[in-house]
Design a protein around this motif. Structure first.
Motif, short mmCIF file in Angstrom:
data_model
loop_
_atom_site.label_atom_id
_atom_site.label_comp_id
_atom_site.label_asym_id
_atom_site.label_seq_id
_atom_site.Cartn_x
_atom_site.Cartn_y
_atom_site.Cartn_z
N ILE A 163 0.84 -1.20 0.00
CA ILE A 163 0.00 0.00 0.00
C ILE A 163 0.88 1.25 0.00
N ALA A 164 1.93 1.23 0.82
CA ALA A 164 2.84 2.37 0.86
C ALA A 164 3.49 2.60 -0.50
N GLU A 165 3.88 1.49 -1.15
CA GLU A 165 4.52 1.62 -2.47
C GLU A 165 3.55 2.18 -3.49
N ARG A 166 2.29 1.75 -3.42
CA ARG A 166 1.30 2.28 -4.36
C ARG A 166 1.03 3.77 -4.06
N GLY A 167 1.04 4.12 -2.78
CA GLY A 167 0.91 5.52 -2.42
C GLY A 167 2.05 6.35 -2.95
N TYR A 168 3.26 5.81 -2.88
CA TYR A 168 4.42 6.54 -3.41
C TYR A 168 4.27 6.72 -4.93
N ASP A 169 3.73 5.70 -5.60
CA ASP A 169 3.53 5.80 -7.04
C ASP A 169 2.55 6.92 -7.36
N TYR A 170 1.46 7.02 -6.60
CA TYR A 170 0.49 8.10 -6.78
C TYR A 170 1.16 9.46 -6.55
N TYR A 171 1.95 9.53 -5.46
CA TYR A 171 2.63 10.79 -5.14
C TYR A 171 3.60 11.19 -6.25
N SER A 172 4.39 10.21 -6.72
CA SER A 172 5.42 10.52 -7.71
C SER A 172 4.81 10.93 -9.05
N LYS A 173 3.57 10.48 -9.32
CA LYS A 173 2.90 10.84 -10.57
C LYS A 173 2.13 12.15 -10.46
N GLY A 174 2.21 12.77 -9.30
CA GLY A 174 1.55 14.07 -9.14
C GLY A 174 0.06 14.00 -8.92
N TYR A 175 -0.44 12.88 -8.39
CA TYR A 175 -1.88 12.73 -8.20
C TYR A 175 -2.39 13.49 -6.97
N VAL A 176 -1.49 13.96 -6.11
CA VAL A 176 -1.90 14.67 -4.89
C VAL A 176 -1.99 16.17 -5.19
N THR A 177 -3.16 16.74 -4.94
CA THR A 177 -3.37 18.18 -5.19
C THR A 177 -4.05 18.82 -3.99
N ASP A 178 -4.06 20.12 -3.99
CA ASP A 178 -4.75 20.91 -2.95
C ASP A 178 -4.31 20.55 -1.54
N LEU A 179 -3.03 20.25 -1.36
CA LEU A 179 -2.55 19.87 -0.03
C LEU A 179 -2.50 21.09 0.88
N LYS A 180 -3.13 20.98 2.04
CA LYS A 180 -3.10 22.04 3.05
C LYS A 180 -2.73 21.40 4.38
N GLN A 181 -1.88 22.09 5.15
CA GLN A 181 -1.41 21.51 6.41
C GLN A 181 -1.44 22.54 7.52
N THR A 182 -1.98 22.12 8.68
CA THR A 182 -1.93 22.91 9.90
C THR A 182 -1.17 22.10 10.94
N GLU A 183 -1.13 22.58 12.17
CA GLU A 183 -0.42 21.85 13.22
C GLU A 183 -1.10 20.52 13.54
N THR A 184 -2.40 20.42 13.30
CA THR A 184 -3.14 19.23 13.71
C THR A 184 -3.75 18.45 12.56
N GLN A 185 -3.63 18.94 11.34
CA GLN A 185 -4.35 18.26 10.26
C GLN A 185 -3.72 18.52 8.90
#
Length: 555
Positions: A11-33
């Motif tokens: 699952i982690a490897e498949r997640g890395y594949d998604y990340y490396s292909k640029g499938y993650v968008t609109d990422l927002k980060q706070t201290e808790t989320q």
């Protein structure tokens, strides 16, 4: 951020594949989320909860726990957290490694003869790598290679099952990891090489095996595998030539005519999401009509109502997609008005053709036919309030919305907002109080989202403190913490002590420590956490795993 241990390797490897292909968008980060959108077969919203910068928990709109979409977001967030200077290894080379040892650099320094000799030896002893190499150089052959791939699928099941063919809980994790690895490392390269006919045959075999496997998959391994295969199906159905698409279409129709278990919804989605050419639309129209007629021949079957609704829904969709003449649509609907789905469809048809009065009468009569079915009542009521709005019948529109919110779909946020918009601002507070009182009469109704929508933070706090556990607290923590930190900290104190009364695994104690870390972010949190730790050390000194985890807590 330490999170990799929470995900199976595949699952982690498949997640890395998604990340490396640029499938993650609109990422927002706070201290808790952390929040983001991940593109797969559709867009999935992912929410990651953090405690002191560490992964605590997460949710994804896909139906699987600890999904590849969550892993992809965590990879993206981890990279975003690093300073630019850390994105690559900046360690100065030593005398022993002054030449790069990466596989690419090693291959570049090798001679052709060295590479060929090495490959000959390795490929002779590793059938998995041999298949991958043949795929890379474009020497796959459906006739000769298909039996080997199908045998590999069979081996995934056989090697993890006992003598009776059962895959127990302990073996299920390995089965899931190995199958996901097979899809990633053996099937995905075939997709990349355009071997869509071969991929279809492999996926078809795997899906049928999954549907009949006897397994204790308490952690959801079978659905993770089905979910992972959907991306591969999508590639086949969007890129394959007409012959392969026809093969897949025929196979899907054949399988959906049989009783299926966990793969039915997936195959159903594939059939009705893709195949949009006029020829396929006509074929699906004929197929759904055939399936509907087949269901009608067995009115005494235990799932008659469910199958009737399913195939009617698809048939009505296909009637629209095929642009069937209005006269035929009306004839079909009038002949099947006793079926709620048909009545709903026909009322929409009437509204689209500006016959509002007929639509309203169909819906009002329909509500009297489904009084014992709350879901269908809500469907009729939703369409009826839309019809009233279209007719400009403001009072009837509000009455129907009120009934939806208090009876058929209690506390629905979108409906609540819709009703609010229908009132002048000055009138709304009084209406809202009456409405909340009426909604609260429903058992187990959750008013907290409405309190958020209306910024009624005092009531939200009261509901959060009264709720069992920490789920609601952590859901609304960012909203309440600036105003009610002492009350939330007291809730944490109460709940974490209650959780500690029962013994558990090391993972449970790790969870308790993560909660304590979260409490440290509060004013006065450190002193309360110190008291809790001291009390636990006195109460539970024989819980060695618990004491070990507490010792890692930096106070």
């Amino acid at each position: 951020m330490d999170w990799e241990d929470y995900f199976p390797t595949a699952i982690a490897e498949r997640g890395y594949d998604y990340y490396s292909k640029g499938y993650v968008t609109d990422l927002k980060q706070t201290e808790t989320q952390i929040t983001a959108t991940v593109t797969g077969t559709q867009d999935y919203c992912v929410v990651i909860d953090l405690a002191n910068g560490d992964f605590q928990d997460g949710t994804c709109e896909c139906p699987y726990a600890n999904s590849q979409h969550m892993a992809a977001v965590l990879y993206q967030a981890t990279v975003a957290d690093k300073p630019a200077s850390q994105h690559q290894d900046s360690k100065a080379p030593t005398d022993n490694d002054n030449r790069e040892q990466t596989p690419t650099k090693l291959v570049e320094r090798a001679t052709d003869r060295q590479v060929r000799d090495f490959l000959s030896v390795v490929l002779a002893h590793d059938n998995h790598l041999l298949k991958m190499f043949r795929t890379v150089i474009g020497e796959t052959n459906v006739v000769t290679d298909l039996p080997n791939y199908l045998a590999s699928v069979d081996d995934l099941f056989d090697s993890n099952a006992d003598a009776g063919g059962f895959i127990d809980y302990g073996a299920a994790t390995d089965f899931g990891d190995e199958t996901l690895t097979f899809l990633n490392e053996e099937v995905q390269p075939l997709v990349d090489q355009g071997e869509y006919g071969l991929v279809f045959q492999i996926l078809a075999h795997l899906m049928l095996k999954i549907d009949h496997v006897d397994i204790d998959d308490s952690d959801g391994e079978t659905m993770m595998i089905v979910n992972a295969s959907v991306d591969l199906w999508e590639a086949v159905l969007t890129k394959a030539d007409a012959d392969v698409q026809q093969q897949v279409f025929d196979w899907l129709c054949k399988q959906l005519a049989k009783p299926l278990n966990i793969i039915e919804d997936t195959l159903d989605d594939l059939l009705f999401t893709y195949f949009k050419t006029p020829a396929f639309i006509d074929a699906k129209l004929a197929y759904t009509a055939k399936r509907f007629r087949a269901v009608q021949k067995h009115p005494d079957s235990w799932n008659y109502d469910w199958l009737t609704e399913k195939w009617l829904k698809h048939y009505l969709q296909m009637m629209t997609a095929a642009h069937m003449p209005d006269k035929q649509v009306i004839e079909f609907c009038k002949a099947n008005l006793a079926t709620p789905q048909v009545r709903l469809f026909y009322s929409q048809f009437c509204l689209q053709h500006h016959d509002e009065a007929h639509a309203v009468q169909l819906l009002k009569d329909g509500k009297t036919l489904v009084t014992d079915n709350r879901r269908m009542l809500a469907e009729f009521s939703r369409q009826l309030k839309d019809a009233y709005q279209q007719l400009g019948e403001q009072q009837l529109y509000r009455q129907e919305l009120w009934q939806l919110l208090t009876e058929y779909a209690p506390a629905d946020e979108a409906l609540f907002s819709e009703l609010k918009q229908s009132y002048p601002t000055k009138d709304w507070p009084a209406v809202r109080e009456q409405l909340l009182t009426a909604i609260a009469k429903n058992s187990n109704v959750d008013l907290k989202p409405l309190y958020v929508q209306e910024k009624l933070l005092d009531r939200l706090l009261k509901a959060v403190v009264a709720a069992d556990g920490l789920w609601d607290l952590q859901t609304y923590e960012s909203l309440l913490k600036p105003h009610f930190s002492n009350q939330l900290l007291a809730k944490y104190d109460h709940e974490v002590r209650k959780m500690a009364t029962a013994t558990g695994t090391r993972r449970k104690y790790q969870q308790l420590v993560r909660i304590l870390k979260r409490m440290l972010d509060y004013p006065d949190g450190k002193s309360i956490v110190q008291t809790i730790v001291h009390d636990w050390q006195q109460q539970y000194p024989r819980r060695s795993a618990m004491m070990d985890e507490l010792s890692r807590l930096k106070l």
